[in-house]
Design a protein around this motif. Structure first.
Motif, PDB file in Angstrom:
ATOM      1  N   PRO A   1      10.292   6.218  -7.861  1.00 57.19           N
ATOM      2  CA  PRO A   1      10.394   4.794  -8.203  1.00 57.19           C
ATOM      3  C   PRO A   1      11.388   4.020  -7.343  1.00 57.19           C
ATOM      4  O   PRO A   1      11.118   2.874  -6.977  1.00 57.19           O
ATOM      5  CB  PRO A   1      10.834   4.804  -9.673  1.00 57.19           C
ATOM      6  N   ASP A   2      12.533   4.618  -7.007  1.00 53.44           N
ATOM      7  CA  ASP A   2      13.528   3.907  -6.189  1.00 53.44           C
ATOM      8  C   ASP A   2      12.993   3.622  -4.789  1.00 53.44           C
ATOM      9  O   ASP A   2      13.242   2.551  -4.229  1.00 53.44           O
ATOM     10  CB  ASP A   2      14.829   4.704  -6.078  1.00 53.44           C
ATOM     11  N   LEU A   3      12.264   4.563  -4.206  1.00 57.49           N
ATOM     12  CA  LEU A   3      11.688   4.350  -2.880  1.00 57.49           C
ATOM     13  C   LEU A   3      10.559   3.322  -2.953  1.00 57.49           C
ATOM     14  O   LEU A   3      10.415   2.479  -2.065  1.00 57.49           O
ATOM     15  CB  LEU A   3      11.194   5.671  -2.275  1.00 57.49           C
ATOM     16  N   GLU A   4       9.789   3.365  -4.003  1.00 56.94           N
ATOM     17  CA  GLU A   4       8.740   2.357  -4.210  1.00 56.94           C
ATOM     18  C   GLU A   4       9.356   0.964  -4.222  1.00 56.94           C
ATOM     19  O   GLU A   4       8.871   0.034  -3.568  1.00 56.94           O
ATOM     20  CB  GLU A   4       8.018   2.637  -5.530  1.00 56.94           C
ATOM     21  N   ARG A   5      10.468   0.805  -4.935  1.00 56.09           N
ATOM     22  CA  ARG A   5      11.158  -0.490  -4.998  1.00 56.09           C
ATOM     23  C   ARG A   5      11.663  -0.916  -3.620  1.00 56.09           C
ATOM     24  O   ARG A   5      11.592  -2.099  -3.262  1.00 56.09           O
ATOM     25  CB  ARG A   5      12.311  -0.436  -5.997  1.00 56.09           C
ATOM     26  N   LEU A   6      12.182   0.033  -2.833  1.00 54.10           N
ATOM     27  CA  LEU A   6      12.665  -0.301  -1.488  1.00 54.10           C
ATOM     28  C   LEU A   6      11.523  -0.801  -0.602  1.00 54.10           C
ATOM     29  O   LEU A   6      11.700  -1.746   0.169  1.00 54.10           O
ATOM     30  CB  LEU A   6      13.315   0.914  -0.821  1.00 54.10           C
ATOM     31  N   LEU A   7      10.372  -0.156  -0.684  1.00 53.54           N
ATOM     32  CA  LEU A   7       9.223  -0.586   0.112  1.00 53.54           C
ATOM     33  C   LEU A   7       8.778  -1.994  -0.288  1.00 53.54           C
ATOM     34  O   LEU A   7       8.486  -2.829   0.580  1.00 53.54           O
ATOM     35  CB  LEU A   7       8.074   0.408  -0.040  1.00 53.54           C
ATOM     36  N   LEU A   8       8.755  -2.266  -1.575  1.00 50.48           N
ATOM     37  CA  LEU A   8       8.388  -3.604  -2.046  1.00 50.48           C
ATOM     38  C   LEU A   8       9.443  -4.631  -1.643  1.00 50.48           C
ATOM     39  O   LEU A   8       9.103  -5.765  -1.257  1.00 50.48           O
ATOM     40  CB  LEU A   8       8.179  -3.594  -3.560  1.00 50.48           C
ATOM     41  N   LYS A   9      10.712  -4.251  -1.694  1.00 50.03           N
ATOM     42  CA  LYS A   9      11.800  -5.137  -1.256  1.00 50.03           C
ATOM     43  C   LYS A   9      11.625  -5.479   0.224  1.00 50.03           C
ATOM     44  O   LYS A   9      11.782  -6.634   0.629  1.00 50.03           O
ATOM     45  CB  LYS A   9      13.153  -4.449  -1.501  1.00 50.03           C
ATOM     46  N   PHE A  10      11.291  -4.481   1.036  1.00 50.81           N
ATOM     47  CA  PHE A  10      11.062  -4.715   2.461  1.00 50.81           C
ATOM     48  C   PHE A  10       9.895  -5.691   2.649  1.00 50.81           C
ATOM     49  O   PHE A  10       9.985  -6.626   3.441  1.00 50.81           O
ATOM     50  CB  PHE A  10      10.780  -3.387   3.180  1.00 50.81           C
ATOM     51  N   GLY A  11       8.814  -5.480   1.920  1.00 54.94           N
ATOM     52  CA  GLY A  11       7.664  -6.379   2.010  1.00 54.94           C
ATOM     53  C   GLY A  11       8.021  -7.810   1.659  1.00 54.94           C
ATOM     54  O   GLY A  11       7.612  -8.756   2.344  1.00 54.94           O
TER      55      GLY A  11
ATOM     56  N   GLU B   1       0.841  -1.209   0.000  1.00 53.30           N
ATOM     57  CA  GLU B   1       0.000   0.000   0.000  1.00 53.30           C
ATOM     58  C   GLU B   1       0.875   1.257   0.000  1.00 53.30           C
ATOM     59  O   GLU B   1       0.599   2.211  -0.724  1.00 53.30           O
ATOM     60  CB  GLU B   1      -0.902   0.034   1.235  1.00 53.30           C
ATOM     61  N   ALA B   2       1.923   1.237   0.824  1.00 57.90           N
ATOM     62  CA  ALA B   2       2.831   2.385   0.889  1.00 57.90           C
ATOM     63  C   ALA B   2       3.494   2.622  -0.463  1.00 57.90           C
ATOM     64  O   ALA B   2       3.587   3.759  -0.930  1.00 57.90           O
ATOM     65  CB  ALA B   2       3.883   2.163   1.980  1.00 57.90           C
ATOM     66  N   ALA B   3       3.934   1.548  -1.104  1.00 66.05           N
ATOM     67  CA  ALA B   3       4.602   1.671  -2.402  1.00 66.05           C
ATOM     68  C   ALA B   3       3.695   2.336  -3.434  1.00 66.05           C
ATOM     69  O   ALA B   3       4.162   3.129  -4.257  1.00 66.05           O
ATOM     70  CB  ALA B   3       5.060   0.301  -2.898  1.00 66.05           C
ATOM     71  N   ARG B   4       2.403   2.052  -3.374  1.00 66.33           N
ATOM     72  CA  ARG B   4       1.459   2.651  -4.333  1.00 66.33           C
ATOM     73  C   ARG B   4       1.297   4.159  -4.121  1.00 66.33           C
ATOM     74  O   ARG B   4       0.947   4.875  -5.058  1.00 66.33           O
ATOM     75  CB  ARG B   4       0.098   1.958  -4.258  1.00 66.33           C
ATOM     76  N   ARG B   5       1.552   4.645  -2.920  1.00 72.01           N
ATOM     77  CA  ARG B   5       1.396   6.085  -2.644  1.00 72.01           C
ATOM     78  C   ARG B   5       2.647   6.901  -2.981  1.00 72.01           C
ATOM     79  O   ARG B   5       2.598   8.116  -3.031  1.00 72.01           O
ATOM     80  CB  ARG B   5       1.067   6.313  -1.170  1.00 72.01           C
ATOM     81  N   ILE B   6       3.751   6.231  -3.183  1.00 66.51           N
ATOM     82  CA  ILE B   6       5.046   6.890  -3.381  1.00 66.51           C
ATOM     83  C   ILE B   6       5.237   7.265  -4.845  1.00 66.51           C
ATOM     84  O   ILE B   6       4.948   6.468  -5.735  1.00 66.51           O
ATOM     85  CB  ILE B   6       6.187   5.954  -2.911  1.00 66.51           C
ATOM     86  N   GLU B   7       5.777   8.458  -5.088  1.00 69.99           N
ATOM     87  CA  GLU B   7       6.043   8.910  -6.453  1.00 69.99           C
ATOM     88  C   GLU B   7       7.470   8.619  -6.919  1.00 69.99           C
ATOM     89  O   GLU B   7       7.737   8.645  -8.106  1.00 69.99           O
ATOM     90  CB  GLU B   7       5.765  10.417  -6.561  1.00 69.99           C
TER      91      GLU B   7
END
Length: 151
Positions: A131-141, A123-129
């Motif tokens: 791309p690198d931070l989105e990938r980090l959140l998905l990696k954490f998940g 959910e957090a990754a979907r709110r982030i603009e």
């Protein structure tokens, strides 16, 4: 911003990917930025005399009211562009430290300036603009799903 508008070298910042376990699974914390209201993690500039992970801990407290201990080594990094107060563009590189939240306070320095939300990593990754931070959140998940723990 295009490449011409950006400072020649990236500028370093430090951020905290704040997380906690809940009965419904792991949650990560996002906050809004003061200028644009975009969703982001707590982050900030280096502070003289503080180690990078301690800067991440301080930013988490000041911007989100969370208290915890950041890991010694960064989990990853992300890059974003920012329009500085002087009108110039800057490319920033944020070293991101995992921070397990121990306590949340209702009162903290920037409480009137930001919103916050506890979300699943996806959910957090979907709110982030960014791309690198989105990938980090998905990696954490993925890491939490694979190992089954939040440490």
């Amino acid at each position: 911003m295009n490449e011409i508008d950006v400072y020649p070298r990236p500028i370093q910042q430090y951020g905290a990917l704040c997380f906690r376990n809940t009965p419904r699974g792991p949650r990560v914390l996002l906050i809004t930025t003061r200028e644009t209201g975009r969703w982001m993690i707590p982050k900030g500039w280096p502070i003289s005399g503080l180690k990078p992970r301690k800067v991440a801990e301080r930013e988490a407290w000041e911007e989100a009211g969370v208290i915890g201990r950041a890991k010694k080594k960064p989990f990853g990094e992300f890059v974003y562009d920012k329009l500085m107060q002087n009108g110039n563009g800057a490319r920033l590189v944020v070293a991101v430290f995992l921070l397990q939240v121990r306590r949340c306070r209702k009162r903290f320095p920037e409480m009137a300036e930001r919103e916050s939300a506890w979300l699943t990593p996806s959910e957090a990754a979907r709110r982030i603009e960014e791309p690198d931070l989105e990938r980090l959140l998905l990696k954490f998940g993925r890491m939490v799903e694979r190992t089954g723990r939040l440490r």
